[in-house]
Each structure stands twice: as C-alpha cells, then as structure tokens.
Design a protein around this motif. Structure first.
Motif, PDB file in Angstrom:
ATOM      1  N   PHE A  17      19.359  -1.565 -11.356  1.00 63.94           N
ATOM      2  CA  PHE A  17      18.217  -1.751 -10.460  1.00 63.94           C
ATOM      3  C   PHE A  17      17.305  -0.522 -10.495  1.00 63.94           C
ATOM      4  CE2 PHE A  17      16.692  -0.926  -6.036  1.00 63.94           C
ATOM      5  CZ  PHE A  17      15.671  -1.871  -6.030  1.00 63.94           C
ATOM      6  N   CYS A  18      17.908   0.651 -10.448  1.00 64.72           N
ATOM      7  CA  CYS A  18      17.120   1.896 -10.484  1.00 64.72           C
ATOM      8  C   CYS A  18      16.340   1.995 -11.788  1.00 64.72           C
ATOM      9  CB  CYS A  18      18.030   3.112 -10.334  1.00 64.72           C
ATOM     10  SG  CYS A  18      18.760   3.202  -8.696  1.00 64.72           S
ATOM     11  N   GLU A  19      17.000   1.617 -12.870  1.00 64.49           N
ATOM     12  CA  GLU A  19      16.348   1.663 -14.179  1.00 64.49           C
ATOM     13  C   GLU A  19      15.142   0.720 -14.187  1.00 64.49           C
ATOM     14  OE1 GLU A  19      15.260   3.293 -17.206  1.00 64.49           O
ATOM     15  OE2 GLU A  19      16.954   4.142 -16.127  1.00 64.49           O
ATOM     16  N   GLN A  20      15.316  -0.459 -13.589  1.00 65.95           N
ATOM     17  CA  GLN A  20      14.238  -1.444 -13.507  1.00 65.95           C
ATOM     18  C   GLN A  20      13.038  -0.841 -12.745  1.00 65.95           C
ATOM     19  OE1 GLN A  20      15.575  -5.015 -11.539  1.00 65.95           O
ATOM     20  NE2 GLN A  20      13.497  -5.817 -11.360  1.00 65.95           N
ATOM     21  N   LEU A  21      13.314  -0.152 -11.631  1.00 72.88           N
ATOM     22  CA  LEU A  21      12.235   0.478 -10.864  1.00 72.88           C
ATOM     23  C   LEU A  21      11.544   1.550 -11.698  1.00 72.88           C
ATOM     24  CD1 LEU A  21      13.762   0.953  -7.286  1.00 72.88           C
ATOM     25  CD2 LEU A  21      12.335  -0.927  -8.125  1.00 72.88           C
ATOM     26  N   ARG A  22      12.335   2.326 -12.421  1.00 67.18           N
ATOM     27  CA  ARG A  22      11.766   3.420 -13.226  1.00 67.18           C
ATOM     28  C   ARG A  22      10.887   2.899 -14.359  1.00 67.18           C
ATOM     29  NH1 ARG A  22      17.202   6.109 -12.167  1.00 67.18           N
ATOM     30  NH2 ARG A  22      16.626   7.917 -10.913  1.00 67.18           N
ATOM     31  N   GLN A  23      11.172   1.684 -14.826  1.00 67.36           N
ATOM     32  CA  GLN A  23      10.396   1.103 -15.937  1.00 67.36           C
ATOM     33  C   GLN A  23       9.038   0.583 -15.480  1.00 67.36           C
ATOM     34  OE1 GLN A  23      11.352   1.336 -19.094  1.00 67.36           O
ATOM     35  NE2 GLN A  23      13.177   2.362 -18.314  1.00 67.36           N
ATOM     36  N   CYS A  24       8.842   0.394 -14.176  1.00 68.29           N
ATOM     37  CA  CYS A  24       7.587  -0.166 -13.675  1.00 68.29           C
ATOM     38  C   CYS A  24       6.433   0.771 -14.002  1.00 68.29           C
ATOM     39  CB  CYS A  24       7.657  -0.383 -12.172  1.00 68.29           C
ATOM     40  SG  CYS A  24       8.835  -1.668 -11.719  1.00 68.29           S
ATOM     41  N   THR A  25       5.307   0.177 -14.389  1.00 66.08           N
ATOM     42  CA  THR A  25       4.159   0.994 -14.775  1.00 66.08           C
ATOM     43  C   THR A  25       3.035   0.931 -13.748  1.00 66.08           C
ATOM     44  OG1 THR A  25       3.394  -0.867 -16.076  1.00 66.08           O
ATOM     45  CG2 THR A  25       4.598   0.869 -17.253  1.00 66.08           C
ATOM     46  N   GLU A  39       0.824  -1.224   0.000  1.00 66.24           N
ATOM     47  CA  GLU A  39       0.000   0.000   0.000  1.00 66.24           C
ATOM     48  C   GLU A  39       0.853   1.269   0.000  1.00 66.24           C
ATOM     49  OE1 GLU A  39      -1.045  -3.389   1.558  1.00 66.24           O
ATOM     50  OE2 GLU A  39      -0.340  -2.084   3.155  1.00 66.24           O
ATOM     51  N   LEU A  40       2.117   1.118   0.385  1.00 70.22           N
ATOM     52  CA  LEU A  40       2.991   2.292   0.421  1.00 70.22           C
ATOM     53  C   LEU A  40       4.029   2.235  -0.698  1.00 70.22           C
ATOM     54  CD1 LEU A  40       3.351   2.790   4.276  1.00 70.22           C
ATOM     55  CD2 LEU A  40       2.018   4.142   2.670  1.00 70.22           C
ATOM     56  N   THR A  41       3.689   1.503  -1.736  1.00 66.87           N
ATOM     57  CA  THR A  41       4.509   1.460  -2.943  1.00 66.87           C
ATOM     58  C   THR A  41       3.675   2.121  -4.030  1.00 66.87           C
ATOM     59  OG1 THR A  41       5.392  -0.655  -2.198  1.00 66.87           O
ATOM     60  CG2 THR A  41       5.802  -0.050  -4.491  1.00 66.87           C
ATOM     61  N   LEU A  42       4.150   3.236  -4.561  1.00 68.03           N
ATOM     62  CA  LEU A  42       3.332   4.049  -5.456  1.00 68.03           C
ATOM     63  C   LEU A  42       4.089   4.356  -6.735  1.00 68.03           C
ATOM     64  CD1 LEU A  42       2.544   6.306  -2.475  1.00 68.03           C
ATOM     65  CD2 LEU A  42       0.884   4.769  -3.488  1.00 68.03           C
ATOM     66  N   CYS A  43       3.403   4.167  -7.833  1.00 68.94           N
ATOM     67  CA  CYS A  43       4.054   4.307  -9.120  1.00 68.94           C
ATOM     68  C   CYS A  43       3.587   5.560  -9.846  1.00 68.94           C
ATOM     69  CB  CYS A  43       3.715   3.062  -9.941  1.00 68.94           C
ATOM     70  SG  CYS A  43       4.851   2.787 -11.280  1.00 68.94           S
ATOM     71  N   ARG A  44       4.546   6.303 -10.406  1.00 68.96           N
ATOM     72  CA  ARG A  44       4.238   7.473 -11.235  1.00 68.96           C
ATOM     73  C   ARG A  44       3.362   8.505 -10.539  1.00 68.96           C
ATOM     74  NH1 ARG A  44       4.627   4.817 -17.084  1.00 68.96           N
ATOM     75  NH2 ARG A  44       6.717   4.029 -16.745  1.00 68.96           N
ATOM     76  N   VAL A  45       3.773   8.854  -9.350  1.00 66.41           N
ATOM     77  CA  VAL A  45       3.038   9.838  -8.554  1.00 66.41           C
ATOM     78  C   VAL A  45       3.230  11.232  -9.163  1.00 66.41           C
ATOM     79  CG1 VAL A  45       2.947  10.949  -6.285  1.00 66.41           C
ATOM     80  CG2 VAL A  45       3.300   8.478  -6.454  1.00 66.41           C
ATOM     81  N   PRO A  46       2.137  11.975  -9.369  1.00 68.29           N
ATOM     82  CA  PRO A  46       2.291  13.348  -9.847  1.00 68.29           C
ATOM     83  C   PRO A  46       2.692  14.260  -8.688  1.00 68.29           C
ATOM     84  CG  PRO A  46      -0.034  12.768  -9.673  1.00 68.29           C
ATOM     85  CD  PRO A  46       0.751  11.579  -9.212  1.00 68.29           C
ATOM     86  N   ALA A  47       3.845  14.867  -8.779  1.00 71.10           N
ATOM     87  CA  ALA A  47       4.283  15.784  -7.723  1.00 71.10           C
ATOM     88  C   ALA A  47       5.028  16.923  -8.387  1.00 71.10           C
ATOM     89  CB  ALA A  47       5.192  15.063  -6.738  1.00 71.10           C
ATOM     90  N   SER A  48       4.687  18.142  -8.005  1.00 68.60           N
ATOM     91  CA  SER A  48       5.258  19.295  -8.699  1.00 68.60           C
ATOM     92  C   SER A  48       6.488  19.848  -7.993  1.00 68.60           C
ATOM     93  CB  SER A  48       4.193  20.382  -8.788  1.00 68.60           C
ATOM     94  OG  SER A  48       3.623  20.563  -7.499  1.00 68.60           O
TER      95      SER A  48
END
Length: 156
Positions: free
Chosen positions: A134-142, A15-24
């Motif tokens: 590893f970071c790239e792998q996380l960034r690729q998650c949708t 529940e505390l894993t969040l993908c592509r959060v919009p933050a300005s």
C-alpha cells in the motif's frame, strides 16, 4: 463525542492531499502541514497548529519507520478531525525509530478533547501504513488526485 463514522476517508479532503511536496527538513514538513490546513480553513491559526505539532514531536518522533511519519496534535477550538496526506519530493530526516528518512506523511489534527477518536485513527493509520504494498502504491502516485484515490480505496 465518540463517532463511529470517524475514519480516514471522511477526514481527508482532496485539498489536503499533496503529492511530491518539496521539503528540506522535518520542521519544513510541519510548517507546510500547518500552512495547508490554514489555507483550507482560515479560522485555524497556522502558528498554533505548527507549535502543537512541534510540541508533540518533542515528546518523541512520530516517524514510525519504513519512511513513514504520522505527525499529530490536538488543537483548542477545533470541531472536527483534519487529516493531511503528503508524499515528499525527497525523503527528510524525521528522527524516526528506524533512523530511515521519511517520504510519506499523514498528519492528524484533532479537537483538544477527542482522545479515543484520536487513538482509534492513529491505529487505523498505523495499520494501513504497515502494508508495504500500500505504501509503495502511494509513493508511485504522481499527482494529488491519484494519491487521494489510492488512500480512499484502501479505506473502504
């Protein structure tokens, strides 16, 4: 209070894993972290969490470079360690040491008195995030599920 089982995989809830959060902004990222923790555990005050995260940032940015930030703080009355993993929709300025905007965030909120655990977890995180593959792998998650799975498989 030292707990050898305190590793990234047992402090990060799906529940505390969040993908592509919009933050300005950095402030918005920290607010979002506090809100999500409060949402998951309403006994924890989001204003307290946010204030503590901001106070820690004032000591020096938790942006560790390469687009990664590990905001963290201690919280009075907390009885466990809470982790929040987020990828951001758009990178935000985090005053990172390399001046690169941040799009990968792992926040850590620990009990007020947990010092060695706190440092141990920070070093585990820094080590993981030092691996650019590893970071790239996380960034690729949708989605949050694949993000959580990627983080867990790296923690084994």
């Amino acid at each position: 209070m030292s707990d050898p089982s305190l590793t990234i995989d047992n402090i990060l809830a799906p529940e505390l894993t969040l993908c592509r959060v919009p933050a300005s902004s950095k402030k918005r990222v920290l607010e979002f972290i506090a809100e999500r923790i409060h949402h998951q555990d309403e006994t924890l005050n989001d204003t307290d969490i946010f204030t503590n995260l901001v106070s820690r940032e004032r000591l020096g940015s938790t942006g560790i470079g390469q687009g990664i930030a590990i905001p963290h703080c201690r919280l009075e009355g907390l009885d466990r360690v809470i982790g929040v993993l987020m990828t951001l929709d758009e990178p935000v300025d985090f005053d990172a040491i390399d001046n690169q905007p941040v799009d990968l965030v792992f926040a850590l909120v620990v009990p007020k008195e947990a010092t060695s655990e706190h440092l141990e977890l920070l070093s585990q995180l820094a080590e993981k995030f030092n691996d650019s593959g590893f970071c790239e792998q996380l960034r690729q998650c949708t989605d949050a599920e694949s993000l959580h799975r990627s983080m867990m498989s790296a923690s084994q």
